[in-house]
Design an enzyme around this catalytic site. Structure first.
Site, PDB file in Angstrom:
ATOM      1  N   GLU A  42       0.789  -1.234   0.000  1.00  0.00           N
ATOM      2  CA  GLU A  42       0.000   0.000   0.000  1.00  0.00           C
ATOM      3  C   GLU A  42       0.822   1.284   0.000  1.00  0.00           C
ATOM      4  OE1 GLU A  42      -3.312   0.339  -0.239  1.00  0.00           O
ATOM      5  OE2 GLU A  42      -3.562  -1.822  -0.442  1.00  0.00           O
ATOM      6  N   SER A  57     -46.407 -23.274  47.688  1.00  0.00           N
ATOM      7  CA  SER A  57     -45.754 -23.673  48.940  1.00  0.00           C
ATOM      8  C   SER A  57     -44.291 -23.254  49.046  1.00  0.00           C
ATOM      9  CB  SER A  57     -45.850 -25.193  49.112  1.00  0.00           C
ATOM     10  OG  SER A  57     -47.146 -25.559  49.514  1.00  0.00           O
TER      11      SER A  57
END
Length: 790
Positions: free
Chosen positions: A188, A468
């Site tokens: 690049e 319960s």
């Protein structure tokens, strides 16, 4: 006489030339001033963003790290499963971080380094030997010593993305592999370390190389220009944008060093798309394409990432593998040309496939129910925009080993229950919460039978009558008064008829029988309704309610007699808080899903420390736990007792609401609390009590986990009974056959309590705050129904 020569045109021309020159100079000065001012403007833009918060970073949510130490319960398949979830690779000879080798119960693991909230955990080469379901040997094979504790890096379980859906994993310049940097520069920007931001020679060289190749092989823009385009500008192909790009590149190079620019470039560059999520930076791209960190990349993998930079869309290796392969091979040639790699290495790399991995960069698991709890707890301390921009790292309590067992158990057990009751598949729903006893950490959570489905979260939002499950709080309240009640105190299991308004409340036992005088521990283990109501009325509804609050209940409880049989609506998470306090010996640790939060730089922010306080009498909690163990061995959960290993003690309580609309089981071992609810979203009866529904799901998942047994040693002041006899508080054991509780030891409710109960406003057993997906029809005087709770 000769006429004089006229010189006016020449003078005019001279005057005009001077006039023009002055204007030209003024225009140049003006343009220079404008250019200077514009450059100052651009310089401010460059500095403001480069020196401020450069990126809106997602928050990353992690599970708990796997901690290894001698004696830790762990099976070989569990360890391998954990390594697989962390994308470790099984190889013959581990050489890189993220590699492991297994021979039976012996592992060689090259761990990765990871920065936790309390410091860096270095990469290690571990030798681990497992024996009889636990870690028998643990050694650092590279250092030649045995560490006391090693943490494997945690699993990423969620990301909270910025609004623009960009994602990146930040990397420092020192973390960029030399091969990646050299390859990037070769392809690049070959003059990166020499130019000032713009490279005229590079433009000419790129044009020549592209002309020779007959296509684009090198870019003309420098890395600095590419950074400016991605970081500050748009991709518009206009002359104005190119001018701004060049100017800003020069300014950027003037202000900052090459390494700073390279680091920003490596984190900003766009490299692909994952649905709506944009992949930025080499750190995330490495995970996205290969499920590896940058340090683990091979030569061809590095070349592929460098090649994608040119055109991420057209070179997407998953959608266009042939184009990506061609570009990668070209990059390998360019790397060889610039002596980054040898020609032989380049040719060998060309022969390798792309080697892509699925799912990279995404959360490893899908835990929306648990993450929902995390986000709710975070909302107390953070704004949503902070979670979407500050790059927070959130370390949670989720235990993937426990969660995986939950997810495997739920659909299997529900399918069996539906088959046994000839129900249509998919009729039943479920919610599960598993927490630790000592720390109050939520280890696993499922809001439905499909835990990975982000739907209605029943573990947090389904508020149902608990039946319960309320009873242990009542018995604990009694046992907190040792001068009146002990485990052997006889309670009157006798009929109750209370006038409430214009109605009469007459609860019954599940078997519709009356049992007379029964020991307190048997009344709880057999879940006798009448004995419980008489006990609760004797204590007083206020005392029972206050006990529930001390155990951790935060929602408002309406004090009516029916609450003694479960006319109290809660979510499974709220129930887990109650049972965690009992399991911890009366010490309440508020349930938490978060351990620590750190910022993007690893600095700890808000801590979520363990907070423990004594909520109820430890003596009473121990005695209640003993009675709840009898529920498992002699009472309504005997099925579970028959499944337990001989040396494993567990405690729990079944719960069923009227017409069997809700099936519950809540219980604990020495180190884990679990709550399971089973029912239907439409509130229709299902024919499953607590002992035949939720208990089976609870037992399947808990027995698949390593569990510690409930400690046998009583706290100071409690005397252990001989043999199978109940323990008691020293100095308070009643003589054999003596009945305590109520007026004059008769075990009947005091008249003032009965009067207060009769004047109370009844509450339906299905709370008005219920937020399940479908509401049940209104049921008048529902509190009068029989809670046949077992």
């Amino acid at each position: 006489m000769a006429k004089p020569v006229r010189r006016r045109p020449l003078q005019r021309r001279r005057r005009f030339g001077g006039f023009l020159l002055r204007w030209v100079l003024l225009a140049l000065i003006g343009l220079g001033l404008v250019g200077t001012l514009y450059s100052v403007h651009l310089d401010r833009i460059v500095r403001a963003k480069f020196e401020g918060q450069r990126w809106a970073l997602p928050a990353r949510v992690y599970a708990r790290p796997l901690e290894l130490y001698l004696g830790r319960p762990l099976f070989a398949d569990q360890l391998e499963g954990e390594l697989d979830r962390l994308n470790y690779r099984r190889v013959e000879t581990p050489t890189l971080p993220g590699h492991y080798h297994r021979e039976g119960d012996r592992f060689l693991v090259n761990t990765r380094s990871f920065r936790f909230w309390d410091g860096e955990e270095p990469a290690r080469r571990l030798e681990i030997r497992l024996r009889d379901g636990q870690v028998a040997d643990l050694a650092d094979a590279a250092g030649g010593f045995s560490p006391a504790l090693v943490r494997i890096e945690p699993m990423l379980i969620a990301n909270i993305y910025p609004t623009h859906n960009e994602d990146r994993v930040l990397v420092r310049r020192k973390d960029l592999p030399d091969l990646l940097v050299a390859g990037l520069i070769a392809v690049e920007d070959r003059s990166f370390y020499r130019h000032l931001g713009v490279d005229p020679r590079g433009i000419a060289r790129a044009a020549y190389s592209n002309l020779r190749a007959g296509g684009v092989v090198e870019g003309a823009s420098t890395l600095t220009q590419q950074l400016v385009k991605n970081f500050y500008l748009t991709a518009d192909r206009t002359f104005e944008r190119k001018i701004n790009e060049a100017l800003m590149a020069l300014l950027l190079e003037r202000r900052y060093g090459k390494d700073e620019i390279l680091e920003a470039y490596a984190n900003e560059i766009y490299l692909g798309q994952d649905g709506s999520r944009a992949i930025h930076g080499f750190g995330l791209a490495s995970r996205f394409f290969f499920n590896k960190s940058l340090s683990e990349l091979s030569v061809p993998e590095t070349a592929l990432l460098v090649g994608i930079v040119q055109a991420p869309s057209t070179l997407d290796p998953r959608r266009r593998p042939e184009a990506a392969l061609s570009r990668r091979n070209l990059v390998l040639d360019l790397m060889a040309r610039d002596n980054v790699i040898s020609s032989d290495v380049a040719e060998s790399a060309k022969r390798t496939p792309l080697g892509l991995a699925e799912g990279g960069g995404r959360p490893v698991g899908n835990y929306p129910d648990f993450v929902s709890l995390v986000r709710r707890q975070l909302q107390r301390d953070y704004r949503d925009e902070d979670l979407r921009s500050e790059g927070l790292q959130i370390f949670t309590t989720l235990d993937p080993l426990v969660q995986s067992v939950v997810e495997q158990s739920l659909p299997t057990q529900l399918a069996e229950l539906e088959t046994s009751r000839r129900m249509t598949p998919g009729t039943l729903e479920v919610a599960t919460v598993v927490t630790s006893v000592a720390q109050g950490e939520v280890l696993a959570l499922a809001g439905g039978r499909e835990p990975g489905f982000a739907g209605f979260n029943r573990a947090l939002d389904s508020v149902r009558s608990i039946g319960s499950l309320v009873k242990p709080a009542i018995y604990l309240a009694a046992l907190a008064q040792p001068q009146r009640y002990g485990l052997t105190t006889n309670l009157q299991d006798s009929p109750v008829n209370l006038r409430v308004g214009n109605d009469t409340w007459s609860p019954q036992n599940y078997d519709r029988r009356v049992h007379g005088a029964v020991p307190l521990h048997r009344a709880l283990s057999s879940s006798l309704n009448l004995a419980t109501v008489n006990l609760g009325l004797s204590l007083g509804l206020t005392e029972v309610t206050e006990t529930l609050y001390r155990l951790g209940v935060q929602r408002n409880i309406v004090r009516v007699p029916a609450m003694l049989l479960g006319a109290v609506s809660m979510s499974p998470l709220e129930v887990a808080q109650i049972y965690q306090t009992i399991a911890a010996g009366g010490y309440r640790a508020p349930l938490r899903a978060i351990r620590e939060v750190v910022d993007a730089n690893g600095r700890p922010l808000n801590r979520y420390p363990l907070s423990v306080e004594q909520a109820v009498d430890p003596h009473a909690a121990y005695l209640t736990t003993w009675a709840m163990e009898r529920v498992v061995t002699h009472g309504t959960a005997r099925w579970l007792g028959s499944q337990l290993p001989k040396d494993l003690r567990m405690a729990g309580k079944t719960g069923t609401t009227d017409d069997m609309r809700d099936s519950w089981f809540a219980g604990f071992s020495g180190d884990k609390v679990a709550v399971v609810w089973v029912g239907r979203d439409d509130y229709q009866p299902m024919g499953l009590a607590g002992g035949t529904g939720a208990l089976r799901v609870w037992g399947d998942l808990m027995l698949a986990l390593p569990n510690e047994s409930i400690p046998r040693d009583p706290p100071d002041g409690v005397v252990a009974g001989s043999g199978d006899a109940p323990p008691y508080v020293a100095g308070t054991r009643p003589p054999s056959g003596r009945q305590e509780g109520g007026d004059e030891g008769t075990g009947t409710p005091r008249q003032d309590v009965v009067q207060a109960a009769a004047e109370a406003t009844p509450e339906p057993s299905s709370s008005s705050e219920d937020r399940s997906p479908r509401r049940a029809p209104e049921r008048q005087n529902h509190f009068l129904s029989d809670f046949f709770s077992r």
